[in-house]
Design a protein around this motif. Structure first.
Motif, mmCIF file in Angstrom:
data_model
loop_
_atom_site.group_PDB
_atom_site.id
_atom_site.type_symbol
_atom_site.label_atom_id
_atom_site.label_comp_id
_atom_site.label_asym_id
_atom_site.label_seq_id
_atom_site.Cartn_x
_atom_site.Cartn_y
_atom_site.Cartn_z
ATOM 1 N N VAL A 63 0.871 -1.178 0.000
ATOM 2 C CA VAL A 63 0.000 0.000 0.000
ATOM 3 C C VAL A 63 0.903 1.222 0.000
ATOM 4 C CG1 VAL A 63 -1.979 -1.082 1.117
ATOM 5 C CG2 VAL A 63 -0.213 -0.011 2.516
ATOM 6 N N LEU A 64 0.465 2.274 -0.694
ATOM 7 C CA LEU A 64 1.292 3.476 -0.798
ATOM 8 C C LEU A 64 1.508 4.159 0.536
ATOM 9 C CD1 LEU A 64 0.137 5.301 -4.055
ATOM 10 C CD2 LEU A 64 2.181 3.935 -3.677
ATOM 11 N N ASP A 65 2.658 4.767 0.671
ATOM 12 C CA ASP A 65 3.024 5.571 1.831
ATOM 13 C C ASP A 65 2.426 6.960 1.633
ATOM 14 O OD1 ASP A 65 4.247 6.826 3.959
ATOM 15 O OD2 ASP A 65 6.271 6.248 3.401
ATOM 16 N N THR A 66 1.659 7.441 2.602
ATOM 17 C CA THR A 66 1.047 8.772 2.484
ATOM 18 C C THR A 66 1.885 9.859 3.141
ATOM 19 O OG1 THR A 66 -0.283 8.374 4.462
ATOM 20 C CG2 THR A 66 -1.286 7.832 2.326
ATOM 21 N N ASP A 67 3.023 9.478 3.748
ATOM 22 C CA ASP A 67 3.931 10.445 4.373
ATOM 23 C C ASP A 67 5.362 9.974 4.119
ATOM 24 O OD1 ASP A 67 5.210 12.376 5.872
ATOM 25 O OD2 ASP A 67 4.529 11.631 7.812
ATOM 26 N N ASP A 68 5.877 10.274 2.925
ATOM 27 C CA ASP A 68 7.163 9.732 2.482
ATOM 28 C C ASP A 68 8.355 10.132 3.335
ATOM 29 O OD1 ASP A 68 5.914 8.385 0.412
ATOM 30 O OD2 ASP A 68 6.294 9.966 -1.047
ATOM 31 N N ASP A 69 8.280 11.251 4.040
ATOM 32 C CA ASP A 69 9.422 11.671 4.859
ATOM 33 C C ASP A 69 9.194 11.455 6.353
ATOM 34 O OD1 ASP A 69 7.658 13.752 5.443
ATOM 35 O OD2 ASP A 69 8.838 15.266 4.411
ATOM 36 N N ASN A 70 8.052 10.855 6.706
ATOM 37 C CA ASN A 70 7.727 10.542 8.113
ATOM 38 C C ASN A 70 7.774 11.751 9.039
ATOM 39 O OD1 ASN A 70 7.067 7.868 7.823
ATOM 40 N ND2 ASN A 70 9.124 7.131 8.229
ATOM 41 N N ASP A 71 7.343 12.916 8.548
ATOM 42 C CA ASP A 71 7.344 14.101 9.409
ATOM 43 C C ASP A 71 5.995 14.350 10.067
ATOM 44 O OD1 ASP A 71 5.836 15.034 7.268
ATOM 45 O OD2 ASP A 71 7.107 16.761 6.866
ATOM 46 N N GLY A 72 5.030 13.465 9.832
ATOM 47 C CA GLY A 72 3.714 13.617 10.437
ATOM 48 C C GLY A 72 2.747 14.447 9.605
ATOM 49 N N THR A 73 3.193 14.939 8.447
ATOM 50 C CA THR A 73 2.336 15.717 7.555
ATOM 51 C C THR A 73 2.116 14.909 6.277
ATOM 52 O OG1 THR A 73 3.241 17.789 8.415
ATOM 53 C CG2 THR A 73 2.087 17.899 6.313
ATOM 54 N N SER A 74 0.856 14.678 5.932
ATOM 55 C CA SER A 74 0.521 13.906 4.738
ATOM 56 C C SER A 74 1.139 14.539 3.501
ATOM 57 C CB SER A 74 -0.998 13.845 4.581
ATOM 58 O OG SER A 74 -1.345 13.229 3.366
ATOM 59 N N ASP A 75 1.642 13.693 2.601
ATOM 60 C CA ASP A 75 2.244 14.181 1.352
ATOM 61 C C ASP A 75 1.297 15.073 0.564
ATOM 62 O OD1 ASP A 75 4.553 12.772 1.901
ATOM 63 O OD2 ASP A 75 4.028 11.081 0.624
ATOM 64 N N SER A 76 -0.007 14.865 0.703
ATOM 65 C CA SER A 76 -0.975 15.642 -0.068
ATOM 66 C C SER A 76 -0.990 17.114 0.323
ATOM 67 C CB SER A 76 -2.380 15.050 0.074
ATOM 68 O OG SER A 76 -2.824 15.120 1.418
ATOM 69 N N VAL A 77 -0.496 17.449 1.528
ATOM 70 C CA VAL A 77 -0.437 18.850 1.956
ATOM 71 C C VAL A 77 0.981 19.304 2.316
ATOM 72 C CG1 VAL A 77 -2.831 18.929 2.734
ATOM 73 C CG2 VAL A 77 -1.045 18.267 4.353
ATOM 74 N N ASP A 78 1.930 18.393 2.303
ATOM 75 C CA ASP A 78 3.325 18.699 2.638
ATOM 76 C C ASP A 78 4.010 19.311 1.421
ATOM 77 O OD1 ASP A 78 6.046 18.676 3.396
ATOM 78 O OD2 ASP A 78 5.840 16.755 4.433
ATOM 79 N N VAL A 79 4.442 20.551 1.527
ATOM 80 C CA VAL A 79 5.106 21.229 0.417
ATOM 81 C C VAL A 79 6.483 20.619 0.155
ATOM 82 C CG1 VAL A 79 5.957 23.470 -0.416
ATOM 83 C CG2 VAL A 79 3.840 23.356 0.894
ATOM 84 N N PHE A 80 7.057 19.997 1.166
ATOM 85 C CA PHE A 80 8.368 19.344 1.062
ATOM 86 C C PHE A 80 8.204 17.860 1.431
ATOM 87 C CE2 PHE A 80 8.753 23.739 2.563
ATOM 88 C CZ PHE A 80 9.425 24.307 1.500
ATOM 89 N N PRO A 81 7.514 17.052 0.595
ATOM 90 C CA PRO A 81 7.153 15.683 0.983
ATOM 91 C C PRO A 81 8.318 14.709 1.137
ATOM 92 C CG PRO A 81 6.636 16.061 -1.322
ATOM 93 C CD PRO A 81 7.052 17.388 -0.750
ATOM 94 N N LEU A 82 9.506 15.073 0.675
ATOM 95 C CA LEU A 82 10.659 14.185 0.842
ATOM 96 C C LEU A 82 11.690 14.765 1.801
ATOM 97 C CD1 LEU A 82 11.144 12.976 -2.848
ATOM 98 C CD2 LEU A 82 9.939 11.832 -0.973
ATOM 99 N N ASP A 83 11.335 15.839 2.512
ATOM 100 C CA ASP A 83 12.258 16.456 3.468
ATOM 101 C C ASP A 83 11.572 16.524 4.832
ATOM 102 O OD1 ASP A 83 13.925 18.195 5.001
ATOM 103 O OD2 ASP A 83 14.704 19.033 3.135
ATOM 104 N N PRO A 84 12.076 15.755 5.820
ATOM 105 C CA PRO A 84 11.432 15.714 7.132
ATOM 106 C C PRO A 84 11.602 16.991 7.955
ATOM 107 C CG PRO A 84 13.474 14.483 7.198
ATOM 108 C CD PRO A 84 13.258 14.890 5.762
ATOM 109 N N ALA A 85 12.436 17.913 7.508
ATOM 110 C CA ALA A 85 12.718 19.115 8.301
ATOM 111 C C ALA A 85 11.601 20.153 8.234
ATOM 112 C CB ALA A 85 14.040 19.745 7.856
ATOM 113 N N ALA A 86 10.802 20.160 7.159
ATOM 114 C CA ALA A 86 9.785 21.209 7.002
ATOM 115 C C ALA A 86 8.607 20.690 6.186
ATOM 116 C CB ALA A 86 10.402 22.421 6.313
ATOM 117 N N ALA A 87 7.460 21.390 6.310
ATOM 118 C CA ALA A 87 6.268 20.976 5.572
ATOM 119 C C ALA A 87 5.467 22.145 5.009
ATOM 120 C CB ALA A 87 5.363 20.137 6.475
ATOM 121 N N ILE A 88 5.627 23.360 5.556
ATOM 122 C CA ILE A 88 4.758 24.480 5.193
ATOM 123 C C ILE A 88 5.536 25.609 4.522
ATOM 124 C CG2 ILE A 88 3.186 26.232 6.114
ATOM 125 C CD1 ILE A 88 2.581 24.264 8.400
ATOM 126 N N ASP A 89 4.973 26.133 3.442
ATOM 127 C CA ASP A 89 5.513 27.287 2.727
ATOM 128 C C ASP A 89 4.327 28.178 2.361
ATOM 129 O OD1 ASP A 89 6.746 29.149 1.124
ATOM 130 O OD2 ASP A 89 7.191 27.756 -0.499
#
Length: 153
Positions: A63-89
């Motif tokens: 099953v697909l991973d919905t949080d590729d960087d494991n930062d707690g923010t879903s990839d669908s709203v994470d502006v940086f989906p492969l970087d665990p350091a940040a999510a919002i821009d």
């Protein structure tokens, strides 16, 4: 044995699931449906071209991973989906508004590393300048209603 037969044997060994991705770099070397697992959580980041969950040969199916960087923010709203350091821009300038909890620039996996946005609403005033000014907020342009004559616009 001809050179072609030797090549076929070598390729069969290196690509066990026939998805075109060498087993040495395939996170799922026995499943043709997926190949990449950025955060190593056992869930693919995406399906291989032309593949889906129904094509998965794993048991149970991948099953697909919905949080590729494991930062707690879903990839669908994470502006940086492969970087665990940040999510919002907020202003869309490619710079994060803030670090995710417990993270810093040193945790950024982007190349080059992410740098914080000092003007989150892109209005020409730094966040620090806006906080110091009465009535100004760093996100006012995007998040706060504008008040005039006691009414919200």
């Amino acid at each position: 044995m001809t050179a072609m037969a030797v090549t076929d044997v070598v390729l069969d060994y290196l690509i066990d699931d026939n998805d075109g991705i060498a087993d040495t770099t395939d996170a799922f070397p026995l499943d043709p449906a997926a190949s990449i697992d950025t955060d190593l959580d056992g869930k693919p980041d995406d399906w291989n071209p032309g593949q889906s969950e129904v094509d998965s040969t794993s048991s149970p199916p991948l099953v697909l991973d919905t949080d590729d960087d494991n930062d707690g923010t879903s990839d669908s709203v994470d502006v940086f989906p492969l970087d665990p350091a940040a999510a919002i821009d907020t202003d869309g300038d490619g710079l994060p508004d803030d670090w995710n909890p417990g993270k810093t620039e040193a945790d950024s996996t982007s190349v080059p590393a992410l740098l914080l946005d000092l003007d989150d609403d892109n209005d020409g005033l730094t966040d620090a300048e806006e906080i110091a000014l009465p009535g100004h907020l760093p996100f006012a342009q995007y998040h706060q209603p504008q008040f005039r004559y006691g009414r919200s616009h």
